[in-house]
Design a protein around this motif. Structure first.
Motif, PDB file in Angstrom:
ATOM      1  N   LEU A  23     -17.948  34.501  21.687  1.00 48.71           N
ATOM      2  CA  LEU A  23     -18.009  33.047  21.846  1.00 48.71           C
ATOM      3  C   LEU A  23     -19.297  32.486  21.248  1.00 48.71           C
ATOM      4  O   LEU A  23     -19.285  31.479  20.522  1.00 48.71           O
ATOM      5  N   LEU A  24     -20.414  33.141  21.529  1.00 48.45           N
ATOM      6  CA  LEU A  24     -21.704  32.653  21.047  1.00 48.45           C
ATOM      7  C   LEU A  24     -21.824  32.784  19.531  1.00 48.45           C
ATOM      8  O   LEU A  24     -22.406  31.918  18.871  1.00 48.45           O
ATOM      9  N   LEU A  25     -21.283  33.866  18.980  1.00 45.40           N
ATOM     10  CA  LEU A  25     -21.338  34.035  17.532  1.00 45.40           C
ATOM     11  C   LEU A  25     -20.505  32.966  16.826  1.00 45.40           C
ATOM     12  O   LEU A  25     -20.957  32.355  15.845  1.00 45.40           O
ATOM     13  N   ILE A  26     -19.294  32.713  17.331  1.00 42.91           N
ATOM     14  CA  ILE A  26     -18.445  31.692  16.724  1.00 42.91           C
ATOM     15  C   ILE A  26     -19.089  30.307  16.847  1.00 42.91           C
ATOM     16  O   ILE A  26     -19.057  29.499  15.897  1.00 42.91           O
ATOM     17  N   ALA A  27     -19.699  30.030  17.991  1.00 43.15           N
ATOM     18  CA  ALA A  27     -20.384  28.741  18.162  1.00 43.15           C
ATOM     19  C   ALA A  27     -21.500  28.589  17.146  1.00 43.15           C
ATOM     20  O   ALA A  27     -21.708  27.512  16.577  1.00 43.15           O
ATOM     21  N   ARG A  28     -22.232  29.674  16.881  1.00 45.80           N
ATOM     22  CA  ARG A  28     -23.319  29.625  15.901  1.00 45.80           C
ATOM     23  C   ARG A  28     -22.768  29.423  14.492  1.00 45.80           C
ATOM     24  O   ARG A  28     -23.331  28.650  13.689  1.00 45.80           O
ATOM     25  N   LEU A  29     -21.647  30.076  14.169  1.00 41.68           N
ATOM     26  CA  LEU A  29     -21.047  29.915  12.851  1.00 41.68           C
ATOM     27  C   LEU A  29     -20.490  28.504  12.668  1.00 41.68           C
ATOM     28  O   LEU A  29     -20.567  27.934  11.574  1.00 41.68           O
ATOM     29  N   ARG A  30     -19.929  27.933  13.723  1.00 41.33           N
ATOM     30  CA  ARG A  30     -19.445  26.547  13.647  1.00 41.33           C
ATOM     31  C   ARG A  30     -20.611  25.596  13.353  1.00 41.33           C
ATOM     32  O   ARG A  30     -20.486  24.670  12.554  1.00 41.33           O
ATOM     33  N   GLU A  31     -21.722  25.871  14.002  1.00 38.23           N
ATOM     34  CA  GLU A  31     -22.904  25.033  13.794  1.00 38.23           C
ATOM     35  C   GLU A  31     -23.377  25.120  12.348  1.00 38.23           C
ATOM     36  O   GLU A  31     -23.696  24.107  11.714  1.00 38.23           O
ATOM     37  N   ARG A  32     -23.400  26.326  11.794  1.00 43.54           N
ATOM     38  CA  ARG A  32     -23.843  26.518  10.415  1.00 43.54           C
ATOM     39  C   ARG A  32     -22.875  25.864   9.422  1.00 43.54           C
ATOM     40  O   ARG A  32     -23.276  25.455   8.333  1.00 43.54           O
ATOM     41  N   ALA A  33     -21.600  25.786   9.821  1.00 43.15           N
ATOM     42  CA  ALA A  33     -20.594  25.180   8.949  1.00 43.15           C
ATOM     43  C   ALA A  33     -20.595  23.664   9.045  1.00 43.15           C
ATOM     44  O   ALA A  33     -19.815  22.998   8.362  1.00 43.15           O
ATOM     45  N   GLY A  34     -21.444  23.123   9.903  1.00 43.50           N
ATOM     46  CA  GLY A  34     -21.532  21.684  10.045  1.00 43.50           C
ATOM     47  C   GLY A  34     -20.520  21.084  10.991  1.00 43.50           C
ATOM     48  O   GLY A  34     -20.339  19.860  11.031  1.00 43.50           O
ATOM     49  N   LEU A  35     -19.861  21.933  11.751  1.00 47.42           N
ATOM     50  CA  LEU A  35     -18.890  21.440  12.725  1.00 47.42           C
ATOM     51  C   LEU A  35     -19.605  21.048  14.002  1.00 47.42           C
ATOM     52  O   LEU A  35     -20.519  21.740  14.464  1.00 47.42           O
ATOM     53  N   SER A  36     -19.175  19.954  14.596  1.00 44.67           N
ATOM     54  CA  SER A  36     -19.794  19.488  15.832  1.00 44.67           C
ATOM     55  C   SER A  36     -19.562  20.516  16.931  1.00 44.67           C
ATOM     56  O   SER A  36     -18.425  20.868  17.229  1.00 44.67           O
ATOM     57  N   THR A  37     -20.643  21.005  17.488  1.00 45.54           N
ATOM     58  CA  THR A  37     -20.544  22.068  18.486  1.00 45.54           C
ATOM     59  C   THR A  37     -21.552  21.831  19.598  1.00 45.54           C
ATOM     60  O   THR A  37     -22.748  21.695  19.335  1.00 45.54           O
ATOM     61  N   GLU A  38     -21.083  21.794  20.833  1.00 45.28           N
ATOM     62  CA  GLU A  38     -22.000  21.732  21.964  1.00 45.28           C
ATOM     63  C   GLU A  38     -22.570  23.123  22.218  1.00 45.28           C
ATOM     64  O   GLU A  38     -21.862  24.126  22.073  1.00 45.28           O
TER      65      GLU A  38
END
Length: 306
Positions: free
Chosen positions: A49-64
């Motif tokens: 979960l934490l890795l995917i959240a970090r990758l979403r953040e790097r991709a510019g996707l809005s992530t809490e």
């Protein structure tokens, strides 16, 4: 970055996982702890979960930012502190904490004995833990409502404030017996609402306890002979039914006493021995325990700490 512009990005999940070094930490956990399959599975799920959240953040996707505070429940000696240490490393490698260290605290470290004593004690512990993980063992002892002059509530309020306002720089793990933690959360709903991950640590089976004993001996260059192995299995079958059994902690303490008896046996015998005798534990070293005569082992005359 506009999220629409990220749709054509190619993300190599395998490479991202390797770069995080999470697998090495999980492998280390597997080597250190026998059993605990549901706990290890949950740690892997949280890491994913934490890795995917970090990758979403790097991709510019809005992530809490995921909520990271946790609760570990189980009896003593089930590996809660060890898992907390590995969790702190995972959080560090994934970039969720700055330093990745673990600070272990109990009520005595946080709560003072007189007016004005609690705040500086709690602040000092929080200062040490910032940038890492604060593991509070037997958290239900923080506040004792039966004592009108108890100062634990002050520590609780400070912890709640930091867990909310500085959650980007500190992860708190509360630990203890499940029934007592349930009662604690009911009395302090502020904690429960801030904790996203509840991990239950099961007691070890007899086979797992035996495997833990063999692993501990291997690490210390000792071993059971065939009769000693059977004797220690019989010891465990009796010991788990007695009060204050603390899982792996009780296994370690029992082995320490077995080694003590081995040393005294060898010295009393005297003469010449080969080096193998320094490593071998006999059945007699184990069966000398009072457990075989219906008594308690010397280790646990009081309540063990979480």
């Amino acid at each position: 970055m506009n999220p629409v512009q990220t749709l054509d990005q190619v993300i190599d999940l395998d490479a991202a996982y390797r770069e995080s070094n999470v697998q090495a930490i999980l492998d280390e956990l597997d080597r250190e702890l026998v059993g605990l399959t549901p706990v290890k599975r949950r740690i892997r799920e949280i890491a994913a979960l934490l890795l995917i959240a970090r990758l979403r953040e790097r991709a510019g996707l809005s992530t809490e930012r995921p909520s990271l505070h946790m609760s570990f429940t189980g009896r003593p000696g089930t590996g809660k502190t060890t898992v907390a240490l590995r969790m702190s490393k995972i959080l560090h490698h994934l970039g969720y904490v700055r330093r990745g260290h673990l600070v272990v605290a109990t009520r005595d470290d946080l709560v003072g004995q007189y007016v004005g004593h609690t705040a500086p004690k709690t602040k000092e512990v929080l200062k040490k833990a910032m940038g890492g993980v604060l593991f509070i063992d037997e958290a239900y002892y923080l506040y004792r409502p039966e004592n009108e002059r108890d100062y634990g509530q002050e520590a609780i309020e400070m912890l709640l404030q930091v867990m909310e306002n500085q959650r980007d720089d500190l992860v708190v793990i509360l630990a203890g017996y499940k029934d007592r933690m349930d009662t604690f959360f009911q009395a302090n709903p502020g904690f429960h609402s801030r904790i996203a991950h509840h991990l239950a640590f099961p007691d070890y089976t007899l086979d797992e306890l035996m495997a833990i004993a063999e692993l501990m001996l291997q690490q210390q260059n000792y071993h059971f002979d065939t009769e000693a192995r059977l004797a220690f299995a019989a010891y465990l079958a009796l010991r788990v039914q007695q009060p204050h059994f603390a899982n792996a902690r009780s296994v370690r303490n029992a082995l320490d006493r077995v080694k003590l008896r081995q040393a005294n046996r060898l010295i009393a015998r005297g003469g010449q021995i080969d080096a193998g005798e320094l490593m071998r534990l006999d059945a007699a070293d184990i069966r000398a325990s009072r457990v075989f005569r219906g008594g308690l082992d010397t280790e646990d005359t009081g309540t063990p700490q979480g």
